[in-house]
Design a protein around this motif. Sequence first.
Motif, short mmCIF file in Angstrom:
data_model
loop_
_atom_site.label_atom_id
_atom_site.label_comp_id
_atom_site.label_asym_id
_atom_site.label_seq_id
_atom_site.Cartn_x
_atom_site.Cartn_y
_atom_site.Cartn_z
N TYR A 1 61.37 -39.59 104.75
CA TYR A 1 60.43 -38.54 105.15
C TYR A 1 60.12 -37.53 104.05
O TYR A 1 59.12 -36.81 104.15
CB TYR A 1 60.98 -37.80 106.37
N PHE A 2 60.97 -37.44 103.04
CA PHE A 2 60.77 -36.47 101.97
C PHE A 2 61.11 -37.10 100.62
O PHE A 2 61.94 -38.01 100.54
CB PHE A 2 61.65 -35.23 102.16
N GLN A 3 60.48 -36.58 99.59
CA GLN A 3 60.88 -36.89 98.23
C GLN A 3 61.82 -35.77 97.79
O GLN A 3 61.39 -34.64 97.54
CB GLN A 3 59.66 -36.98 97.31
N ILE A 4 63.11 -36.08 97.75
CA ILE A 4 64.12 -35.07 97.46
C ILE A 4 64.17 -34.82 95.96
O ILE A 4 64.33 -35.76 95.17
CB ILE A 4 65.50 -35.50 97.98
N GLY A 5 64.03 -33.56 95.59
CA GLY A 5 63.99 -33.21 94.18
C GLY A 5 64.95 -32.09 93.83
O GLY A 5 65.67 -31.55 94.67
N THR A 6 64.94 -31.75 92.57
CA THR A 6 65.68 -30.59 92.09
C THR A 6 64.89 -29.93 90.97
O THR A 6 64.08 -30.57 90.30
CB THR A 6 67.10 -30.96 91.63
N ILE A 7 65.13 -28.63 90.80
CA ILE A 7 64.45 -27.87 89.75
C ILE A 7 65.33 -27.94 88.51
O ILE A 7 66.41 -27.34 88.45
CB ILE A 7 64.21 -26.41 90.19
N GLN A 8 64.88 -28.67 87.52
CA GLN A 8 65.73 -29.01 86.37
C GLN A 8 66.32 -27.79 85.70
O GLN A 8 67.52 -27.73 85.42
CB GLN A 8 64.91 -29.85 85.38
N TRP A 9 65.50 -26.80 85.41
CA TRP A 9 65.99 -25.66 84.63
C TRP A 9 66.92 -24.76 85.43
O TRP A 9 67.70 -24.01 84.86
CB TRP A 9 64.82 -24.87 84.04
N MET A 10 66.87 -24.86 86.76
CA MET A 10 67.81 -24.12 87.60
C MET A 10 69.11 -24.89 87.77
O MET A 10 70.20 -24.30 87.79
CB MET A 10 67.18 -23.85 88.97
N SER A 11 69.01 -26.20 87.90
CA SER A 11 70.21 -27.02 88.11
C SER A 11 71.11 -27.05 86.89
O SER A 11 72.34 -27.04 87.01
CB SER A 11 69.80 -28.46 88.46
#
Length: 298
Positions: A8-18
């Motif tokens: 149902y979703f494309q799960i992502g992350t914010i690179q510069w925050m992670s």
Amino acid sequence: MRESIHKYFQIGTIQWMSHPRYPVLDSIKKIACDDFFDAIEVCRFQDDETRREARDLLKQSHMKVCYGAQPRLLGPGLNPNAVEEEERKKAEATLLEAVDEAEYLGAGGIAFLAGKWEEETKEEAYKQLLKTTGNVCTYAASKGMMVELEVFDYDMDKKALMGPAPYAARFAADMRMSHANFGLLVDLSHFPTTYETAQFVVRTLRPYITHFHFGNAVVKEGYPAYGDKHPRMGFPDSANDTKQLLEYFRVLKEEGFFQVENPYVLSMEVSPWGEEDADIILANTKRVVNRAWAMLED
């Protein structure tokens, strides 16, 4: 839910925050090698060679690439709703550059944030933001790209013009009158900072939302990580953990955001606090996602 969240979703992350302390290419490779992530959000690159290498890594990953222009504005203090026209144009110029960089990296658009909320000039600033956003949307549309405005707090940390959900809804409605490639990005971690609930924000902004973030915030003044710092889920004296993420999922389900054919991006925005380990914080967040999703009713 018995079915995978990835349906149902494309799960992502914010690179510069992670990975705030990782070399950027190492960070991108680490995220790209983790099949939990379907999407990655990147920002401005400081040199052509690093940008080219990043593009090549992203091409290999089969991840959706998103581009955050927020650091382009926050770093140098640029204001896309500055009342002074020359200052507004500076912000617009970097956003137009962001569209080009996003295109090069394979992203389908950019996200940014409004400039400062100042009560005495709020309506004039609103018109200036319409001007900037309209110009950027027109340029992005010529490339088949989207422009998304992220909704932030208005009196706690970022103190952005957008802002409380009803005001953002008014702005989005005005933008959609002329630009179909405009949308809003909402973030669970910002709801406590605007004194709003997930249900209120999502229902108020429902026709205009095109992108989701989630994370955490501390809204008790004087406590560690106070404001818009995106600490780990369950951080001491913070607002969000598994329970709040579960409620977010429930609202998104009720409001029809579970899309199989064209899933929305849902990115975690968490960052290590102090000397915390970035990889453990990412694992923490994935555990919270898995638990909240497992508790969601079919």
